[in-house]
Every structure is written in C-alpha cells, then in structure tokens.
Enzyme design. Structure first.
Site, short mmCIF file in Angstrom:
data_model
loop_
_atom_site.label_atom_id
_atom_site.label_comp_id
_atom_site.label_asym_id
_atom_site.label_seq_id
_atom_site.Cartn_x
_atom_site.Cartn_y
_atom_site.Cartn_z
N GLU A 153 12.13 23.07 9.94
CA GLU A 153 10.95 22.73 9.70
C GLU A 153 10.00 23.11 10.53
OE1 GLU A 153 11.18 18.24 9.97
OE2 GLU A 153 12.17 18.19 7.86
N GLU A 350 18.30 17.76 4.44
CA GLU A 350 17.91 16.39 4.88
C GLU A 350 17.62 15.50 3.79
OE1 GLU A 350 15.41 16.14 8.46
OE2 GLU A 350 16.60 17.98 9.15
#
Ligand code: BGC
Length: 442
Positions: A153, A350
């Site tokens: 991320e 995720e």
C-alpha cells in the site's frame, strides 16, 4: 463450490510491526511515532504487539489448524538490519513443513528510524537502499519463498504518513507528498529487479499490494463528480498506472518525477488487491461531508483537501468503515475495464474488518467470498484470498482497540484463542481444497 479456480491460495495476512514485537530489531518510524503524545488512540506502542517473535510455534500451529495453503507475512527491514534473517528462516521452514506457501512482503510500513533520519521516503537514496535489502532477503529466502510482495500500500504511506501526518512518520506535506509516491514506486521497481537477479527465474511470483476500492460521487453534480475523479486519480491511478501502463495519468504527469519509470513498469507476476470499503466523495464544503476518512477523524487536515467524504449507506465496522461486499466484485470489474490487456493475475492480499462481534465477521466472510466467486464467474482472474488478519493485533494509529483477528490474543499473556470465524474459514478452505486441490507444492 466449483467456483474457485484449481490450486487457489487460501490463508491469512499479517505484518511484522503489528504482530512481532520489538525484541531483536532496531527502532522503526512507528516506534518513534507511537511515542508522540496523542498519536495512537489508546496510547499503546508496538513494543510487544502479539509477541510473535517468541510465539512463532503458536502462530505456525494456528496456520496448520486453519488448513491455510498460503501465509502472507512481512519481513521487518529493521529486524533484518539488527539480527539478520533467523526468525524468517524458522517461519518459512515452519510454513513449508505444514504445506503452506510463504508469501513475504518486504515493506509493510516499518521504515528503519535511521533511514527516516536520512530523509526516508522523501529522499531518492532510500529506494536504492530498499532494493539492496530486498535483494539480500531474496538471496537468502529465495529458495523457499513462493510469492514476494515488494511494497504494501504505497498510497497509505504517501497519504496517511506523509501528506496528512496521521500515520508514521507523521509528516504534514499535503501535495508536497507526491514525490514520496514516486519514491515508493521506484523502490517497488528496483526491488522487483533485485529479487529477480537474486533468485532462480520462475521460482517465485513477484508483485505488490495496492489498496483499491470503488469511488462514487455523492451526487450527479459536476463538482461532486470532479471531486470523485480527483480522489480516484490520487488514490488509485497515481499508483497503478505507472506500474501497469508505464506512466503517470496525464492529468498529473507534469507534477510527478520521471526517474526510473522503466523500473516502475517492470512486469509483475501478480497484483495484490487489498479491499476494505468503497468511498463516496463530494466537492469540498458539501453539506453532507464528514470530518473523517474511513472512520478516522483527521481533525482539521481534512478541510484543506480538494474533496470531501460522504458516508456510504451500509452497515459499518467498529472503525466506522462501510461493509459493502459487492464493492469487491465491482473493484475487480473496474480493474479489468481500466487496464485491459495490462492486468496480471490478481490475489486478494487483504480483506477483513474490525469487529468485536465475531458473528458479524462470519457474515462478512460469507458475503465477501460470495462476491469474489461472482467476480470469478464473471471472468476475474483471481488466484487467492488472504484474510486480514490471523490475530487481533496492533492496528497502527488505532492501537489495540480494533479486532481484525480470526484469533483473539490475550493482551497480558499473549495466549491465542481461535474465534468461531476461524472455524468457519477453516471449514470453507477444507471444502474448497477438497474440490479444487492445493496449490502446487512450493
Ligand atoms: C493494512 C493493514 C491494516 C489494515 C486494516 C491495511 O491498510 O495493510 O496493515 O491493519 O489495512 O486497517
């Protein structure tokens, strides 16, 4: 359940800083940030976290009991610098002994403090340092790791850590944080090359994890639609376009550095998708706007943004994040439409929710996996699903409050207790594996 592909990867994801504890590593930016009064919601620090560094056998036993076929963990750069790779050797060997494919993330936000002191991700030297570290880890673990995630991320590190200052290292750079995005992308590209150079060709798949979710405009008004497009540009396309298309979106290209764009576009074997929740965006000053981003109160900083946030109409998690399972299927469709011919296979690296009520987590799993199967039936090339997370862990600026785990962790004794959702996912994995088989042995 004929709807997952053969050899689908099943498991959970964690990150080093959130579970390991500080023993055996040097300080990271998160240790420094957590020491700032008021930075962490409950005033806690990641010093102990879930003590996974001493509880390694407990964690491995849980993964075995879950029937996981893959485990996404992260390697702590400050641990490798302080005490080498011994802990990860044991972890990877323990996974392989249980038939679990090791997926190693090389950077999940825990920049060594001394690297930050030299300029961190604001400096163009850091990407090369990171690539050196990535190459060294790959040279050591490359005979056993099956999947590498270079960076987790980059958007959160850029926006939350450098633009808004609500995450470590806590800079308030606003739009001056844009070069940080570029340095993280360079780090990804240079690390991808370093891993390829250090490992046997084809021995592992290399990718990175991006958090993407659908963005909708609060109304059809031109101003709201423009604000939504700008949010999408800065949060999604800014990161995915240079990787998948070889350059920054035209709307922002003039503001972005251009060094090593060829490395940034180095082909990847998979794209990790972290999916949490969609966002509804309005023009700044909109009456319906809230002062929070994904339920996190960003105080006054939100007021300076060129967009505002409007609540999505849906049930919410304990952090106030809307629960929209459909959004996962929508996002998979958006990626295919946006990057035709350029999208590698996807892995859901995720997906999860902060929920103290574990019955809601079971519903969350059922609904999101249902949406995932629909997306796969509609043609999405998804090769795995890794739930966030194995353990109730240290949730960054939120501290120990939010419960993302399939397994509860006693804060005093560190004792692990699987929740009913753990059993639910174990049974789901067992049924899917019985029908579709395990991934090829690592
Ligand atoms: C991060 C995790 C985090 C999770 C829930 C993701 O953005 O990669 O580290 O715990 O979201 O907030």
């Amino acid at each position: 359940m004929a709807d997952y592909p053969d050899g689908f990867l099943w498991g959970v994801a964690t990150s080093a800083l959130q579970v390991e504890g500080v023993r055996g590593r040097e300080p990271s930016v998160w240790d420094t940030f957590a020491a700032r009064p008021g930075a962490i919601a409950d005033g806690s620090t990641p010093a102990i976290a879930c003590d996974s560094v001493t509880r390694i056998e407990d964690d491995l036993a849980l993964l075995g009991d879950l029937g996981a076929t893959a485990y996404r963990f992260s390697v702590s750069w400050p641990r490798v610098e302080a005490s080498g790779l011994g802990y990860y050797d044991r972890l990877v060997d323990g996974l392989l002994a249980r038939g679990v494919a090791p997926m190693a993330t090389l950077f999940h936000w825990d920049t060594p403090q001394h690297v930050e002191d030299e300029g961190g991700w604001r400096s163009s030297a850091t990407a090369s340092l990171f690539a050196e570290y990535a190459g060294a880890v790959a040279a050591h673990l490359g005979d056993r790791v099956t999947h590498w995630v270079t960076i987790n991320e980059p958007r959160e590190v850029t926006m939350l850590g450098h633009a808004l200052g609500v995450h470590a290292p806590g800079h308030h750079l606003g739009f001056d944080a844009l070069p940080v995005a570029h340095e993280l992308l360079r780090a990804h590209g240079l690390a991808t090359r370093a891993i390829r150079a250090a490992t046997v060709a084809g021995s592992a798949a290399i990718g990175l994890a991006l958090s993407h979710s659908p963005v909708t405009a609060a109304t059809d008004d031109e101003a709201d639609r423009q604000a939504a497009d700008l949010f999408d540009l800065l949060n999604h396309r800014l990161f995915a376009d240079p990787i998948l298309l070889g350059g920054y979106p035209a709307e922002i290209a003039e503001l972005m550095p251009t060094t090593d764009l060829d490395a940034v576009a180095e082909p990847i074997d998979f794209l990790g998708l972290n999916y949490y929740n969609p966002t509804r965006v309005a023009a700044p000053g909109s009456e319906a706007a809230t002062s929070t981003i994904d339920g996190v109160d960003v105080g006054g900083v939100g007021d300076a943004l060129p967009f505002a946030f409007v609540p999505v109409e849906a049930p919410v998690t304990d952090l106030g994040w809307p629960i929209v399972p459909r959004g996962l299927a929508d996002q998979l469709r958006i990626l295919r439409e946006r990057y035709p011919g350029a999208l590698p296979p996807l892995i859901i690296t995720e997906n999860g929710a902060a929920l103290a009520d574990d019955r809601r987590r079971i519903a969350f799993l059922e609904d999101h996996l249902g949406a995932l199967r629909e997306a796969i039936a509609a043609g999405a090339d998804v090769r795995g699903y890794l739930h966030w997370s194995l353990l109730d862990n240290w949730e960054w600026a939120e501290g120990f409050g939010p419960r993302f785990g399939l397994v509860a962790v006693d804060p005093l004794t560190q004792e692990r207790t699987p929740k009913p959702s753990f059993a639910w996912l174990r049974d789901h994995i067992a049924a899917a594996v019985a029908l579709r088989g395990r991934p090829p042995a690592p």
